[in-house]
Motif scaffolding. Structure first.
Motif, PDB file in Angstrom:
ATOM      1  N   LEU A   1       0.798  -1.217   0.000  1.00  0.00           N
ATOM      2  CA  LEU A   1       0.000   0.000   0.000  1.00  0.00           C
ATOM      3  C   LEU A   1       0.829   1.264   0.000  1.00  0.00           C
ATOM      4  N   GLY A   2       2.097   1.187   0.303  1.00  0.00           N
ATOM      5  CA  GLY A   2       2.860   2.408   0.522  1.00  0.00           C
ATOM      6  C   GLY A   2       3.506   3.038  -0.688  1.00  0.00           C
ATOM      7  N   ILE A   3       4.146   2.270  -1.525  1.00  0.00           N
ATOM      8  CA  ILE A   3       4.960   2.886  -2.574  1.00  0.00           C
ATOM      9  C   ILE A   3       4.607   2.392  -3.973  1.00  0.00           C
ATOM     10  N   ALA A   4       3.403   1.879  -4.148  1.00  0.00           N
ATOM     11  CA  ALA A   4       2.928   1.420  -5.447  1.00  0.00           C
ATOM     12  C   ALA A   4       3.899   0.430  -6.089  1.00  0.00           C
ATOM     13  N   LEU A   5       4.404  -0.485  -5.288  1.00  0.00           N
ATOM     14  CA  LEU A   5       5.382  -1.455  -5.746  1.00  0.00           C
ATOM     15  C   LEU A   5       4.887  -2.241  -6.953  1.00  0.00           C
ATOM     16  N   GLU A   6       3.633  -2.672  -6.910  1.00  0.00           N
ATOM     17  CA  GLU A   6       3.087  -3.425  -8.028  1.00  0.00           C
ATOM     18  C   GLU A   6       3.061  -2.581  -9.304  1.00  0.00           C
ATOM     19  N   ASP A   7       2.687  -1.307  -9.167  1.00  0.00           N
ATOM     20  CA  ASP A   7       2.626  -0.422 -10.329  1.00  0.00           C
ATOM     21  C   ASP A   7       3.999  -0.216 -10.945  1.00  0.00           C
ATOM     22  N   VAL A   8       5.002  -0.026 -10.105  1.00  0.00           N
ATOM     23  CA  VAL A   8       6.363   0.187 -10.603  1.00  0.00           C
ATOM     24  C   VAL A   8       6.870  -1.063 -11.324  1.00  0.00           C
ATOM     25  N   ALA A   9       6.667  -2.226 -10.725  1.00  0.00           N
ATOM     26  CA  ALA A   9       7.132  -3.477 -11.341  1.00  0.00           C
ATOM     27  C   ALA A   9       6.409  -3.725 -12.654  1.00  0.00           C
ATOM     28  N   THR A  10       5.107  -3.543 -12.671  1.00  0.00           N
ATOM     29  CA  THR A  10       4.341  -3.762 -13.894  1.00  0.00           C
ATOM     30  C   THR A  10       4.700  -2.734 -14.958  1.00  0.00           C
ATOM     31  N   GLY A  11       4.849  -1.489 -14.543  1.00  0.00           N
ATOM     32  CA  GLY A  11       5.189  -0.427 -15.495  1.00  0.00           C
ATOM     33  C   GLY A  11       6.508  -0.676 -16.202  1.00  0.00           C
ATOM     34  N   SER A  12       7.498  -1.162 -15.466  1.00  0.00           N
ATOM     35  CA  SER A  12       8.794  -1.418 -16.103  1.00  0.00           C
ATOM     36  C   SER A  12       8.694  -2.570 -17.103  1.00  0.00           C
ATOM     37  N   LEU A  13       7.880  -3.574 -16.814  1.00  0.00           N
ATOM     38  CA  LEU A  13       7.682  -4.671 -17.768  1.00  0.00           C
ATOM     39  C   LEU A  13       6.960  -4.189 -19.029  1.00  0.00           C
ATOM     40  N   ILE A  14       5.951  -3.370 -18.839  1.00  0.00           N
ATOM     41  CA  ILE A  14       5.213  -2.829 -19.990  1.00  0.00           C
ATOM     42  C   ILE A  14       6.141  -1.978 -20.844  1.00  0.00           C
ATOM     43  N   TYR A  15       6.959  -1.152 -20.221  1.00  0.00           N
ATOM     44  CA  TYR A  15       7.887  -0.300 -20.960  1.00  0.00           C
ATOM     45  C   TYR A  15       8.894  -1.139 -21.748  1.00  0.00           C
ATOM     46  N   ALA A  16       9.446  -2.165 -21.108  1.00  0.00           N
ATOM     47  CA  ALA A  16      10.418  -3.031 -21.797  1.00  0.00           C
ATOM     48  C   ALA A  16       9.778  -3.727 -22.990  1.00  0.00           C
ATOM     49  N   ARG A  17       8.574  -4.210 -22.837  1.00  0.00           N
ATOM     50  CA  ARG A  17       7.893  -4.871 -23.965  1.00  0.00           C
ATOM     51  C   ARG A  17       7.579  -3.891 -25.081  1.00  0.00           C
ATOM     52  N   ALA A  18       7.194  -2.683 -24.729  1.00  0.00           N
ATOM     53  CA  ALA A  18       6.918  -1.668 -25.751  1.00  0.00           C
ATOM     54  C   ALA A  18       8.181  -1.361 -26.545  1.00  0.00           C
ATOM     55  N   LEU A  19       9.324  -1.256 -25.864  1.00  0.00           N
ATOM     56  CA  LEU A  19      10.585  -1.015 -26.565  1.00  0.00           C
ATOM     57  C   LEU A  19      10.922  -2.179 -27.486  1.00  0.00           C
ATOM     58  N   GLU A  20      10.760  -3.411 -27.007  1.00  0.00           N
ATOM     59  CA  GLU A  20      11.040  -4.592 -27.821  1.00  0.00           C
ATOM     60  C   GLU A  20      10.171  -4.632 -29.071  1.00  0.00           C
ATOM     61  N   GLN A  21       8.924  -4.242 -28.939  1.00  0.00           N
ATOM     62  CA  GLN A  21       7.971  -4.315 -30.046  1.00  0.00           C
ATOM     63  C   GLN A  21       7.939  -3.041 -30.879  1.00  0.00           C
ATOM     64  N   GLY A  22       8.689  -2.044 -30.467  1.00  0.00           N
ATOM     65  CA  GLY A  22       8.709  -0.782 -31.199  1.00  0.00           C
ATOM     66  C   GLY A  22       7.354  -0.100 -31.242  1.00  0.00           C
ATOM     67  N   THR A  23       6.633  -0.181 -30.141  1.00  0.00           N
ATOM     68  CA  THR A  23       5.284   0.396 -30.090  1.00  0.00           C
ATOM     69  C   THR A  23       5.188   1.395 -28.950  1.00  0.00           C
ATOM     70  N   GLY A  24       4.133   2.145 -28.940  1.00  0.00           N
ATOM     71  CA  GLY A  24       3.910   3.117 -27.873  1.00  0.00           C
ATOM     72  C   GLY A  24       3.949   4.533 -28.392  1.00  0.00           C
ATOM     73  N   THR A  25       3.567   5.457 -27.563  1.00  0.00           N
ATOM     74  CA  THR A  25       3.528   6.871 -27.924  1.00  0.00           C
ATOM     75  C   THR A  25       4.178   7.686 -26.821  1.00  0.00           C
ATOM     76  N   TRP A  26       5.140   8.509 -27.193  1.00  0.00           N
ATOM     77  CA  TRP A  26       5.763   9.399 -26.213  1.00  0.00           C
ATOM     78  C   TRP A  26       4.811  10.539 -25.937  1.00  0.00           C
ATOM     79  N   LEU A  27       4.596  10.834 -24.684  1.00  0.00           N
ATOM     80  CA  LEU A  27       3.712  11.934 -24.288  1.00  0.00           C
ATOM     81  C   LEU A  27       4.536  13.042 -23.659  1.00  0.00           C
ATOM     82  N   PRO A  28       4.263  14.290 -24.016  1.00  0.00           N
ATOM     83  CA  PRO A  28       4.993  15.399 -23.395  1.00  0.00           C
ATOM     84  C   PRO A  28       4.601  15.544 -21.930  1.00  0.00           C
ATOM     85  N   LEU A  29       5.578  15.850 -21.106  1.00  0.00           N
ATOM     86  CA  LEU A  29       5.285  16.059 -19.690  1.00  0.00           C
ATOM     87  C   LEU A  29       5.102  17.519 -19.380  1.00  0.00           C
TER      88      LEU A  29
END
Length: 96
Positions: A68-96
Motif C-alpha cells: 500500500l505504501g509505494i505502489a510497488l506493483e505499479d512500478v514493477a508492472t510499469g517497467s515490464l510494460i515499458y520493456a515490452r513496448a521497446l522490444e515491439q517498437g510500439t507506444g507513444t511518447w507523451l509530453p510532460l
C-alpha cells in the motif's frame, strides 16, 4: 493484497509471515481504523529483498504481502510494460 482488497481475518492469520511495503504507512492506517485484525508484521518487502529478514523458508510457509505504501506493483508492472513496448517498437511518447 492491495489497500482496498478485503481478506477475512482468519485467512490473514493463516500466513506464516505477514509483510508490507511500508510499515509506517500501514501503522498510520491502523490508527485510522483500518487493518485492525492482521497478524504481526514480519518485515517490509525491502528487508526481504536485501536479505535483512528471511522470506519463505520452506514450501509449507504461507507468506502474505500487503502492498500500500509505494505502489510497488505499479512500478514493477510499469517497467515490464515499458520493456515490452521497446522490444515491439510500439507506444507513444507523451509530453510532460
Amino acid at each position: 493484497m492491495d489497500f482496498d482488497s478485503y481478506w477475512h481475518p482468519d485467512a490473514l492469520h493463516e500466513s506464516s509471515k505477514f509483510c508490507t511495503d511500508d510499515i509506517p504507512q500501514l501503522e498510520y492506517y491502523r490508527r485510522l481504523g483500518y487493518f485492525q485484525d492482521i497478524p504481526p508484521i514480519h518485515a517490509e518487502l525491502g528487508e526481504l529483498v536485501t536479505g535483512k529478514k528471511r522470506g519463505r523458508e520452506n514450501s509449507q510457509e504461507r507468506t502474505f504481502a500487503c502492498n500500500l505504501g509505494i505502489a510497488l506493483e505499479d512500478v514493477a508492472t510499469g517497467s515490464l510494460i515499458y520493456a515490452r513496448a521497446l522490444e515491439q517498437g510500439t507506444g507513444t511518447w507523451l509530453p510532460l
